[in-house]
Scaffold this motif. Structure first.
Motif, PDB file in Angstrom:
ATOM      1  N   VAL A 181      -6.227  -1.226 -11.876  1.00  0.00           N
ATOM      2  CA  VAL A 181      -5.061  -2.057 -12.213  1.00  0.00           C
ATOM      3  C   VAL A 181      -3.805  -1.196 -12.256  1.00  0.00           C
ATOM      4  CG1 VAL A 181      -3.988  -3.371 -14.090  1.00  0.00           C
ATOM      5  CG2 VAL A 181      -6.333  -3.863 -13.413  1.00  0.00           C
ATOM      6  N   PHE A 182      -3.916   0.002 -12.819  1.00  0.00           N
ATOM      7  CA  PHE A 182      -2.748   0.884 -12.920  1.00  0.00           C
ATOM      8  C   PHE A 182      -2.192   1.236 -11.539  1.00  0.00           C
ATOM      9  CE2 PHE A 182      -1.043   5.231 -12.883  1.00  0.00           C
ATOM     10  CZ  PHE A 182       0.050   5.042 -13.696  1.00  0.00           C
ATOM     11  N   TYR A 183      -3.055   1.701 -10.631  1.00  0.00           N
ATOM     12  CA  TYR A 183      -2.470   2.108  -9.355  1.00  0.00           C
ATOM     13  C   TYR A 183      -2.177   0.921  -8.458  1.00  0.00           C
ATOM     14  CZ  TYR A 183      -6.794   2.173  -6.493  1.00  0.00           C
ATOM     15  OH  TYR A 183      -7.922   1.842  -5.808  1.00  0.00           O
ATOM     16  N   THR A 184      -2.785  -0.239  -8.704  1.00  0.00           N
ATOM     17  CA  THR A 184      -2.394  -1.436  -7.978  1.00  0.00           C
ATOM     18  C   THR A 184      -0.986  -1.865  -8.398  1.00  0.00           C
ATOM     19  OG1 THR A 184      -4.698  -2.156  -7.776  1.00  0.00           O
ATOM     20  CG2 THR A 184      -3.007  -3.834  -7.486  1.00  0.00           C
ATOM     21  N   LEU A 185      -0.708  -1.801  -9.687  1.00  0.00           N
ATOM     22  CA  LEU A 185       0.652  -2.100 -10.153  1.00  0.00           C
ATOM     23  C   LEU A 185       1.658  -1.074  -9.626  1.00  0.00           C
ATOM     24  CD1 LEU A 185      -0.011  -3.180 -13.843  1.00  0.00           C
ATOM     25  CD2 LEU A 185       0.629  -4.630 -11.902  1.00  0.00           C
ATOM     26  N   PHE A 186       1.222   0.187  -9.543  1.00  0.00           N
ATOM     27  CA  PHE A 186       2.094   1.230  -8.989  1.00  0.00           C
ATOM     28  C   PHE A 186       2.447   0.914  -7.539  1.00  0.00           C
ATOM     29  CE2 PHE A 186       2.366   5.266  -6.622  1.00  0.00           C
ATOM     30  CZ  PHE A 186       3.521   5.770  -7.194  1.00  0.00           C
ATOM     31  N   TYR A 187       1.447   0.537  -6.733  1.00  0.00           N
ATOM     32  CA  TYR A 187       1.717   0.185  -5.339  1.00  0.00           C
ATOM     33  C   TYR A 187       2.565  -1.081  -5.251  1.00  0.00           C
ATOM     34  CZ  TYR A 187      -1.774   3.584  -3.821  1.00  0.00           C
ATOM     35  OH  TYR A 187      -2.472   4.724  -3.579  1.00  0.00           O
ATOM     36  N   LEU A 188       2.359  -2.006  -6.174  1.00  0.00           N
ATOM     37  CA  LEU A 188       3.136  -3.234  -6.182  1.00  0.00           C
ATOM     38  C   LEU A 188       4.609  -2.935  -6.455  1.00  0.00           C
ATOM     39  CD1 LEU A 188       2.834  -6.341  -6.013  1.00  0.00           C
ATOM     40  CD2 LEU A 188       2.557  -6.325  -8.479  1.00  0.00           C
ATOM     41  N   LEU A 189       4.869  -2.027  -7.387  1.00  0.00           N
ATOM     42  CA  LEU A 189       6.254  -1.673  -7.706  1.00  0.00           C
ATOM     43  C   LEU A 189       6.873  -0.750  -6.662  1.00  0.00           C
ATOM     44  CD1 LEU A 189       5.891  -1.068 -11.543  1.00  0.00           C
ATOM     45  CD2 LEU A 189       6.919  -3.043 -10.398  1.00  0.00           C
ATOM     46  N   LEU A 190       6.053   0.080  -6.032  1.00  0.00           N
ATOM     47  CA  LEU A 190       6.563   1.040  -5.059  1.00  0.00           C
ATOM     48  C   LEU A 190       7.047   0.334  -3.800  1.00  0.00           C
ATOM     49  CD1 LEU A 190       6.909   4.103  -4.677  1.00  0.00           C
ATOM     50  CD2 LEU A 190       4.686   4.101  -3.559  1.00  0.00           C
ATOM     51  N   ASP A 191       6.152  -0.405  -3.157  1.00  0.00           N
ATOM     52  CA  ASP A 191       6.505  -1.149  -1.952  1.00  0.00           C
ATOM     53  C   ASP A 191       5.394  -2.164  -1.685  1.00  0.00           C
ATOM     54  OD1 ASP A 191       7.456  -2.120   0.417  1.00  0.00           O
ATOM     55  OD2 ASP A 191       7.429  -0.232   1.492  1.00  0.00           O
ATOM     56  N   ALA A 192       5.564  -3.333  -2.198  1.00  0.00           N
ATOM     57  CA  ALA A 192       4.511  -4.351  -2.119  1.00  0.00           C
ATOM     58  C   ALA A 192       4.216  -4.757  -0.678  1.00  0.00           C
ATOM     59  CB  ALA A 192       4.902  -5.576  -2.941  1.00  0.00           C
ATOM     60  N   ARG A 193       5.207  -4.752   0.161  1.00  0.00           N
ATOM     61  CA  ARG A 193       4.989  -5.167   1.546  1.00  0.00           C
ATOM     62  C   ARG A 193       4.150  -4.144   2.310  1.00  0.00           C
ATOM     63  NH1 ARG A 193       9.999  -7.413   4.657  1.00  0.00           N
ATOM     64  NH2 ARG A 193       9.979  -8.464   2.673  1.00  0.00           N
ATOM     65  N   GLN A 194       4.448  -2.874   2.140  1.00  0.00           N
ATOM     66  CA  GLN A 194       3.710  -1.833   2.845  1.00  0.00           C
ATOM     67  C   GLN A 194       2.278  -1.696   2.318  1.00  0.00           C
ATOM     68  OE1 GLN A 194       5.529   2.003   2.692  1.00  0.00           O
ATOM     69  NE2 GLN A 194       3.896   2.994   3.841  1.00  0.00           N
ATOM     70  N   PHE A 195       2.100  -1.824   1.009  1.00  0.00           N
ATOM     71  CA  PHE A 195       0.794  -1.632   0.400  1.00  0.00           C
ATOM     72  C   PHE A 195       0.057  -2.947   0.148  1.00  0.00           C
ATOM     73  CE2 PHE A 195       3.070   2.235  -1.035  1.00  0.00           C
ATOM     74  CZ  PHE A 195       2.234   3.165  -0.431  1.00  0.00           C
ATOM     75  N   PHE A 196       0.491  -4.023   0.801  1.00  0.00           N
ATOM     76  CA  PHE A 196      -0.159  -5.305   0.577  1.00  0.00           C
ATOM     77  C   PHE A 196      -1.658  -5.275   0.852  1.00  0.00           C
ATOM     78  CE2 PHE A 196      -1.658  -9.413   2.124  1.00  0.00           C
ATOM     79  CZ  PHE A 196      -1.468 -10.167   0.981  1.00  0.00           C
ATOM     80  N   PRO A 197      -2.152  -4.647   1.929  1.00  0.00           N
ATOM     81  CA  PRO A 197      -3.605  -4.657   2.159  1.00  0.00           C
ATOM     82  C   PRO A 197      -4.408  -4.030   1.018  1.00  0.00           C
ATOM     83  CG  PRO A 197      -2.467  -3.940   4.128  1.00  0.00           C
ATOM     84  CD  PRO A 197      -1.441  -4.012   3.036  1.00  0.00           C
TER      85      PRO A 197
END
Length: 124
Positions: free
Chosen positions: A43-59
């Motif tokens: 959950v922590f690193y999913t939220l990190f990817y969501l805040l960083l760039d949700a479009r790039q890290f969507f997969p």
């Protein structure tokens, strides 16, 4: 808030079925704690990817939405009293997650290096 959260976590960790053997109860708690750590880290690193760039890290965000519930499977198996099966059910989840994440992020991201630490899960 803190005491309610700790009471909830304590309840989840000790939620396994009563064990005839005290060692089984300890192993069930270890699997429950490991599953909770897996959920928390994911959950922590999913939220990190969501805040960083949700479009790039969507997969990877979308894939982790399916991986997080997998960590609940060993906890539910422990509740039914199948402690050894819960350990077996927990073991492949982090391996699959690391292979999945490495496949999406690529070798240059370095996530494949976590695979070196995963054999320690065999000590469960």
């Amino acid at each position: 808030m803190y005491s309610k959260t700790m009471a909830f976590l304590h309840g989840v960790v000790n939620s396994s079925a009563p064990a005839a053997n005290p060692d089984d109860a300890v192993y069930a708690n270890v699997v429950n704690v490991s599953s909770l750590f897996g959920i928390g880290i994911t959950v922590f690193y999913t939220l990190f990817y969501l805040l960083l760039d949700a479009r790039q890290f969507f997969p990877i965000i979308f894939g982790n939405l399916f991986i997080i519930p997998c960590y609940l499977i060993p906890i539910s198996i422990n509740r039914r009293g199948f402690f050894y099966l819960a350990k077996i059910a927990f073991f492949p989840i982090p391996f699959f997650q690391m292979v999945f994440d490495t496949g999406i992020l690529g070798r240059d991201a370095g996530t494949h290096l976590f695979l070196l630490a995963l054999p320690s899960l065999g000590l469960l």
